[in-house]
Design a protein around this motif. Structure first.
Motif, PDB file in Angstrom:
ATOM      1  N   THR A  50       7.784   8.017 -13.567  1.00 53.18           N
ATOM      2  CA  THR A  50       7.487   8.662 -14.848  1.00 53.18           C
ATOM      3  C   THR A  50       6.324   9.627 -14.720  1.00 53.18           C
ATOM      4  N   LEU A  51       5.289   9.214 -13.985  1.00 51.27           N
ATOM      5  CA  LEU A  51       4.127  10.085 -13.777  1.00 51.27           C
ATOM      6  C   LEU A  51       4.529  11.318 -12.982  1.00 51.27           C
ATOM      7  N   GLU A  52       5.310  11.138 -11.940  1.00 49.47           N
ATOM      8  CA  GLU A  52       5.750  12.269 -11.134  1.00 49.47           C
ATOM      9  C   GLU A  52       6.632  13.216 -11.942  1.00 49.47           C
ATOM     10  N   ASP A  53       7.492  12.658 -12.809  1.00 47.89           N
ATOM     11  CA  ASP A  53       8.331  13.498 -13.670  1.00 47.89           C
ATOM     12  C   ASP A  53       7.479  14.299 -14.648  1.00 47.89           C
ATOM     13  N   THR A  54       6.437  13.646 -15.174  1.00 43.04           N
ATOM     14  CA  THR A  54       5.539  14.321 -16.123  1.00 43.04           C
ATOM     15  C   THR A  54       4.790  15.471 -15.456  1.00 43.04           C
ATOM     16  N   VAL A  55       4.281  15.202 -14.256  1.00 48.42           N
ATOM     17  CA  VAL A  55       3.528  16.220 -13.514  1.00 48.42           C
ATOM     18  C   VAL A  55       4.456  17.275 -12.930  1.00 48.42           C
ATOM     19  N   GLY A  56       5.681  16.860 -12.628  1.00 48.86           N
ATOM     20  CA  GLY A  56       6.631  17.783 -12.015  1.00 48.86           C
ATOM     21  C   GLY A  56       6.434  17.943 -10.529  1.00 48.86           C
ATOM     22  N   GLN A  57       5.790  16.946  -9.897  1.00 40.99           N
ATOM     23  CA  GLN A  57       5.516  16.996  -8.468  1.00 40.99           C
ATOM     24  C   GLN A  57       5.638  15.601  -7.874  1.00 40.99           C
ATOM     25  N   THR A  58       6.007  15.517  -6.606  1.00 37.53           N
ATOM     26  CA  THR A  58       5.946  14.249  -5.886  1.00 37.53           C
ATOM     27  C   THR A  58       4.487  13.974  -5.542  1.00 37.53           C
ATOM     28  N   LEU A  59       4.026  12.807  -5.905  1.00 36.09           N
ATOM     29  CA  LEU A  59       2.610  12.472  -5.723  1.00 36.09           C
ATOM     30  C   LEU A  59       2.364  11.551  -4.535  1.00 36.09           C
ATOM     31  N   ILE A  60       3.358  10.727  -4.227  1.00 39.25           N
ATOM     32  CA  ILE A  60       3.210   9.727  -3.174  1.00 39.25           C
ATOM     33  C   ILE A  60       4.367   9.841  -2.187  1.00 39.25           C
ATOM     34  N   ASN A  61       4.031   9.891  -0.911  1.00 36.31           N
ATOM     35  CA  ASN A  61       5.041   9.783   0.133  1.00 36.31           C
ATOM     36  C   ASN A  61       5.246   8.311   0.449  1.00 36.31           C
ATOM     37  N   ARG A  62       6.476   7.822   0.289  1.00 37.38           N
ATOM     38  CA  ARG A  62       6.770   6.412   0.525  1.00 37.38           C
ATOM     39  C   ARG A  62       7.539   6.235   1.825  1.00 37.38           C
ATOM     40  N   SER A  63       7.068   5.288   2.640  1.00 32.32           N
ATOM     41  CA  SER A  63       7.743   4.983   3.897  1.00 32.32           C
ATOM     42  C   SER A  63       7.558   3.505   4.204  1.00 32.32           C
ATOM     43  N   LYS A  64       8.209   3.042   5.261  1.00 34.15           N
ATOM     44  CA  LYS A  64       8.080   1.631   5.638  1.00 34.15           C
ATOM     45  C   LYS A  64       6.649   1.280   6.038  1.00 34.15           C
ATOM     46  N   SER A  65       5.928   2.267   6.517  1.00 36.31           N
ATOM     47  CA  SER A  65       4.556   2.006   6.959  1.00 36.31           C
ATOM     48  C   SER A  65       3.549   2.022   5.817  1.00 36.31           C
ATOM     49  N   GLY A  66       3.966   2.463   4.623  1.00 34.62           N
ATOM     50  CA  GLY A  66       3.053   2.459   3.486  1.00 34.62           C
ATOM     51  C   GLY A  66       3.215   3.679   2.604  1.00 34.62           C
ATOM     52  N   ALA A  67       2.212   3.919   1.770  1.00 33.60           N
ATOM     53  CA  ALA A  67       2.244   5.026   0.813  1.00 33.60           C
ATOM     54  C   ALA A  67       1.057   5.945   1.071  1.00 33.60           C
ATOM     55  N   THR A  68       1.342   7.242   1.144  1.00 32.94           N
ATOM     56  CA  THR A  68       0.286   8.222   1.365  1.00 32.94           C
ATOM     57  C   THR A  68       0.385   9.334   0.325  1.00 32.94           C
ATOM     58  N   LEU A  69      -0.737   9.978   0.075  1.00 31.43           N
ATOM     59  CA  LEU A  69      -0.791  11.034  -0.927  1.00 31.43           C
ATOM     60  C   LEU A  69      -0.162  12.330  -0.423  1.00 31.43           C
ATOM     61  N   THR A  70       0.564  12.986  -1.295  1.00 29.38           N
ATOM     62  CA  THR A  70       0.989  14.359  -1.039  1.00 29.38           C
ATOM     63  C   THR A  70      -0.156  15.286  -1.420  1.00 29.38           C
TER      64      THR A  70
END
Length: 291
Positions: A50-70
């Motif tokens: 919902t936050l990403e849709d509101t901002v209109g941008q991907t905010l977090i890169n998700r992977s098996k190793s964890g989450a990192t900021l875009t």
């Protein structure tokens, strides 16, 4: 549902999304964020989407190793933290007892707390008990950010104000004095001398005064850290005299008489929008000078 209740729900929803985002950043994982927030992982995922849709941008890169900021996430991070903290302050201040007439969010650079910020805090607390006080200690950049965002109302800082929304009073400058733990210390020529950061002017003047001296083996970013080292291991360093006045008086530390003394400018900065809420602001210098 009334307009006010819709707005309240909207604010709450967006704060939940921002706090979820902050928790993901802090824990580095959507799973750990769900555990920290005590909600399901699907709730964390939904809030982030919902936050990403509101901002209109991907905010977090998700992977098996964890989450990192875009890159967009990094840009949002500072604002998310400020918004969350300001809302917490607003809730805290709104719930204060009626006998309290105002709130002062005081920021202070760490090295300006002993003998200056603390004195102001004690005097304000004793003379104006109807003022609620919140204290924040941090670096120069921390204090500047807190003032700029409105998280803090007034601050003791070494930095000159650059915002037209702020007023500033220059206070008595710090006397950066060479002190030692032994009365026969050679000071700057001592093997136990440590360099303590004192601003750009001090760095330039220090280098000019001791052109032939060997670079010190140890250095510290704050006088607070430098003094802790001296008290533990002994030695000498340039620090604000007010921080060691008591130690010099009782003989546990000594000034080096032949060493030059340097000055560092000190300022009291406040947000103009907050000043009008304080009955004591017209006599603020008095609160600083009372010992």
């Amino acid at each position: 549902m009334t307009v006010s209740s819709k707005y309240s729900n909207y604010v709450h929803m967006n704060l939940s999304e921002l706090r979820t985002f902050l928790s993901i950043v802090e824990t580095g994982s959507l799973v750990r964020a769900s555990e920290a927030l005590n909600v399901t992982q699907s709730t964390v995922t939904a809030r982030l989407k919902t936050l990403e849709d509101t901002v209109g941008q991907t905010l977090i890169n998700r992977s098996k190793s964890g989450a990192t900021l875009t890159a967009a996430g990094m840009r949002l991070l500072r604002y998310a933290d400020t918004i969350s903290e300001l809302w917490r302050q607003a809730q805290q201040e709104a719930s204060l007892p009626e006998e309290l007439s105002g709130v002062c969010n005081l920021a202070c650079e760490t090295d300006l707390w002993p003998g200056l910020g603390e004195r102001f805090f004690v005097n304000l607390q004793n003379r104006y008990p109807a003022t609620a006080i919140s204290v924040w200690l941090g670096s120069q950049s921390d204090v500047a950010e807190w003032l700029g965002s409105g998280r803090s109302d007034i601050a003791f800082t070494y930095r000159a104000a650059i915002s037209p929304r702020q007023s500033q009073t220059e206070l008595k400058p710090d006397q950066l004095t060479l002190v030692a733990t032994h009365h026969d210390s050679l000071g700057r020529e001592d093997a136990g001398y440590v360099f303590v950061e004192g601003g750009q002017d001090f760095g330039r003047d220090h280098a000019s005064a001791f052109t032939n001296a060997v670079s010190p083996r140890l250095s510290f970013g704050t006088a607070t850290m430098g003094l802790q080292h001296l008290l533990r291991a002994g030695g000498s360093a340039y620090v604000p005299l007010r921080m060691v006045a008591d130690a010099v008086s009782n003989g546990s530390m000594f000034t080096v008489p032949s060493a030059p003394v340097f000055e560092r400018r000190v300022y009291l900065t406040s947000n103009k929008s907050a000043e009008k809420n304080w009955s004591w602001f017209s006599s603020v210098n008095h609160l600083i000078s009372i010992s």
